[in-house]
Design a protein around this motif. Sequence first.
Motif, PDB file in Angstrom:
ATOM      1  N   ASN A 207       0.831  -1.200   0.000  1.00  0.00           N
ATOM      2  CA  ASN A 207       0.000   0.000   0.000  1.00  0.00           C
ATOM      3  C   ASN A 207       0.872   1.259   0.000  1.00  0.00           C
ATOM      4  N   ILE A 208       0.505   2.251  -0.795  1.00  0.00           N
ATOM      5  CA  ILE A 208       1.221   3.526  -0.795  1.00  0.00           C
ATOM      6  C   ILE A 208       1.008   4.205   0.549  1.00  0.00           C
ATOM      7  N   THR A 209       2.104   4.713   1.144  1.00  0.00           N
ATOM      8  CA  THR A 209       2.013   5.268   2.511  1.00  0.00           C
ATOM      9  C   THR A 209       2.667   6.648   2.577  1.00  0.00           C
ATOM     10  N   ALA A 432       0.722  16.177   0.968  1.00  0.00           N
ATOM     11  CA  ALA A 432       0.843  14.751   1.289  1.00  0.00           C
ATOM     12  C   ALA A 432      -0.292  13.952   0.660  1.00  0.00           C
ATOM     13  N   ALA A 433      -1.495  14.509   0.704  1.00  0.00           N
ATOM     14  CA  ALA A 433      -2.645  13.827   0.097  1.00  0.00           C
ATOM     15  C   ALA A 433      -2.501  13.754  -1.423  1.00  0.00           C
ATOM     16  N   GLU A 434      -1.992  14.828  -2.040  1.00  0.00           N
ATOM     17  CA  GLU A 434      -1.777  14.846  -3.493  1.00  0.00           C
ATOM     18  C   GLU A 434      -0.734  13.794  -3.897  1.00  0.00           C
ATOM     19  N   MET A 435       0.333  13.668  -3.108  1.00  0.00           N
ATOM     20  CA  MET A 435       1.348  12.648  -3.390  1.00  0.00           C
ATOM     21  C   MET A 435       0.741  11.254  -3.351  1.00  0.00           C
ATOM     22  N   GLN A 436      -0.027  11.005  -2.318  1.00  0.00           N
ATOM     23  CA  GLN A 436      -0.661   9.692  -2.158  1.00  0.00           C
ATOM     24  C   GLN A 436      -1.477   9.356  -3.396  1.00  0.00           C
ATOM     25  N   LYS A 437      -2.296  10.298  -3.815  1.00  0.00           N
ATOM     26  CA  LYS A 437      -3.190  10.083  -4.946  1.00  0.00           C
ATOM     27  C   LYS A 437      -2.411   9.879  -6.244  1.00  0.00           C
ATOM     28  N   ALA A 438      -1.385  10.711  -6.458  1.00  0.00           N
ATOM     29  CA  ALA A 438      -0.601  10.657  -7.702  1.00  0.00           C
ATOM     30  C   ALA A 438       0.172   9.352  -7.811  1.00  0.00           C
TER      31      ALA A 438
END
Length: 443
Positions: A207-209, A432-438
């Motif tokens: 999972n991406i963290t 941080a949320a944008e990184m997770q999504k990307a």
Amino acid sequence: MRKVWMVLFALALGSFGLAQSLVWWTTENQPKRMEVQRQIAAEFTAKTGIKVEVVPVEENQLSERITAAFAAGQLPDVIFHPLDYTVGWAAQGILDTEAATEVVRELGENTFAKGALELASYEGNYTAVPTDGWTQLIVYRKDLFKQKSLYPPKTFAAVLAGIEAFHNPPKMYGFVVATDPSQTYFQQVFEHIALANGVRLVDANGNITLNTPAMVHTLQFYKKLAEASPPGNLYWKQSRELYLAGKALQIVWSPFILDELAGLRDSVPVTAFGNPTSDELAKRTGFLAKLAGPDNPSGASYAQISYMGITVDADTANAKKFVKFLLTDGYLEWLSVAPEGKFPVRRGTPDDPQKFVNGWAKLPVGVDRKRPLGDIYPPEVIKTILEGLDVADRWGFRAGYGELVGKLYGEKTIPKIVRRYLDGELTAEQAAAEMQKAVEALK
């Protein structure tokens, strides 16, 4: 099955008395480096009778060429390549992991830097044999830190204390950090700092963290570094220039700066103390391979490791002999290609555990003038840099997601988002949320 046919074909050729030969692809394709590699190959041939064809390949074309060669059943016997490819190639069935593991074990696992082996682990084997590497460094003015009785910048807090004490632009910048999102250097520096604070790209379940408090804290720290840096889009060039001019307290750089600090390259002059050929700045500089953030007190180091891979189309027995030769009789010659950036990931032999470290420290570095690293820097500096390879880490590789990391570096996904945060378009939490999504989209 294809390997069986290759072996039978090789045996058939041998029965007709034809000379045995290997094909070695290498990305060390500069003329002087090719000379060294051809000499190593000639020495191996003289010792074994096995010829080696050394084929230069552009690193940015390596992946494409390997894919085509694999499809055609015409892979080279041995490939020199960076960490970025090794786990992915093993997963695709390009590399013979059993052969590589046999070489490592025959040479002695304990003779290799632990981190270099761990990063190349895959399904209980090693994907390829580590040959050399470097750890990214915090390069800092140890004389100025001592002047103010500050702790060395081993932690985020100590880095910020140095900035607080010495940031006085344009005379002195407390830090020069990467801010140009078009440069790979930005990804390298940010990943180093994120690792230091315990940020992982993926967890044990894949999972991406990235959308975590540790990432938010990392971003906030990075912004403080950017505020202590000159304005504009910065990358390795400006950080090096300002440090060599005595106008930067702290930077992040690879060990390739070691010879430049000592005034051995006229094209990169040291202007901090008047005489561009002096090693005064080298004497006043400290180096740290490991950095720790508040969310990860044990810290981490960022490394780039290179490997020799034995392919599934190889003459396995002879390819193993060649790789073992390169890591023994030919090893110091191999490291001499660029000692300031080719740190020995094989420290020595079972009988002489420091053989290659000691020999490497005596290899001359520089361009216009040459001196051994061991004559420029004290033993503790050499030890610090080498120890970084034992705890070397990178995002994703240990979890088998090296291919995803390659996409991140290619598309500059993370630097683009961090830059928007630095410019005030996003909060740290939003970034941080944008990184997770990307990154989830890339996966």
